[in-house]
Scaffold this motif. Structure first.
Motif, PDB file in Angstrom:
ATOM      1  N   LEU A 192       8.709  -2.418   2.534  1.00 44.91           N
ATOM      2  CA  LEU A 192       7.256  -2.341   2.440  1.00 44.91           C
ATOM      3  C   LEU A 192       6.626  -3.725   2.420  1.00 44.91           C
ATOM      4  O   LEU A 192       5.500  -3.922   2.900  1.00 44.91           O
ATOM      5  N   TYR A 199       4.497   1.859   8.784  1.00 46.10           N
ATOM      6  CA  TYR A 199       4.508   2.332   7.404  1.00 46.10           C
ATOM      7  C   TYR A 199       3.098   2.695   6.942  1.00 46.10           C
ATOM      8  O   TYR A 199       2.908   3.665   6.193  1.00 46.10           O
ATOM      9  N   ASN A 200       2.121   1.925   7.368  1.00 46.01           N
ATOM     10  CA  ASN A 200       0.736   2.245   7.019  1.00 46.01           C
ATOM     11  C   ASN A 200       0.306   3.563   7.656  1.00 46.01           C
ATOM     12  O   ASN A 200      -0.435   4.344   7.057  1.00 46.01           O
ATOM     13  N   GLN A 203       1.820   6.444   5.497  1.00 46.59           N
ATOM     14  CA  GLN A 203       1.841   6.099   4.081  1.00 46.59           C
ATOM     15  C   GLN A 203       1.982   7.323   3.193  1.00 46.59           C
ATOM     16  O   GLN A 203       2.766   7.331   2.243  1.00 46.59           O
ATOM     17  N   THR A 207       5.064   8.172   0.642  1.00 46.69           N
ATOM     18  CA  THR A 207       4.823   8.364  -0.786  1.00 46.69           C
ATOM     19  C   THR A 207       5.449   9.670  -1.271  1.00 46.69           C
ATOM     20  O   THR A 207       6.103   9.708  -2.319  1.00 46.69           O
TER      21      THR A 207
END
Length: 224
Positions: A192, A199-200, A203, A207
């Motif tokens: 990260l 990854y954004n 997200q 999570t």
């Protein structure tokens, strides 16, 4: 014998009028049943046009038929880039899978995978999408192949662990599934910190996966 709806001459023993489609039942069938056979034929033709349009441009049935609110034209699929078409079909399959509409998933899945096959190159994000599509179609081996390819390029990429955990879960390999969760937690902080754009974009999924990984880790610890 004549048609009670339009007066056309009919042959003996016919069930529907060849001219207007009205049902022939001693002149008693009226209302919504009048013209039913032609309405069915029209619906079938409309479905065929929809399927052809989707196969050519990657559109969904709603894209072809409605395009959203009244007065708003549907998007021009032909103007989309190959990447946009692939992403659009990926989103469609994922939404259908989450809704439990497996028949629709199986309908759109070949088109979605075909859209990715047409891309000149697949980065980690695209391979992650293909892996998720394979999982949606019940093909964990295909998802593992995408995870392996991602890992060859980026050994600690988080998407590889996500695909592995879900694929091993489908295969019933609990030990390998837990190992994938553990590897994710081990690599997460450093990965990260690299601020990879993909990854954004995912997200929320990462999570949720982290929470499941931690739950799996806690469940695997011996009681003190």
């Amino acid at each position: 014998m004549t048609c009670h709806a339009c007066g056309a001459q009919l042959s003996a023993n016919v069930r529907f009028c060849h001219k207007c489609g009205a049902a022939v039942a001693a002149g008693q069938t009226t209302g919504w049943r009048v013209g039913l056979p032609w309405a069915v034929a029209g619906a079938a033709l409309g479905a065929l046009v929809t399927v052809v349009a989707m196969r050519v441009g990657g559109a969904s049935p709603q894209d072809v038929s409605t395009g959203g609110p009244t007065g708003v034209r549907p998007p021009d699929i032909s103007q989309m880039s190959p990447e946009e078409r692939a992403t659009r079909l990926f989103d469609r399959v994922m939404m259908l899978a989450q809704a439990g509409k497996q028949d629709s998933v199986e309908f759109f899945l070949p088109m979605a995978i075909g859209a990715y096959d047409q891309l000149p190159a697949l980065d980690s994000d695209a391979r992650y999408h293909v892996g998720l599509l394979r999982l949606a179609g019940g093909d964990p081996a295909g998802a593992l192949a995408q995870a392996d390819t991602i890992q060859k390029s980026v050994p600690t990429h988080l998407f590889a662990y996500v695909l592995r955990a879900h694929a091993f879960q489908q295969q019933g390999n609990r030990q390998a599934e837990r190992r994938a969760y553990a590897d994710f937690l081990t690599s997460e902080a450093a990965e990260l910190a690299r601020n990879r754009p993909e990854y954004n974009d995912h997200q929320n999924a990462l999570t949720s996966f982290r929470e499941e990984a931690r739950r799996q880790q806690s469940a695997g610890r011996p009681a003190s």
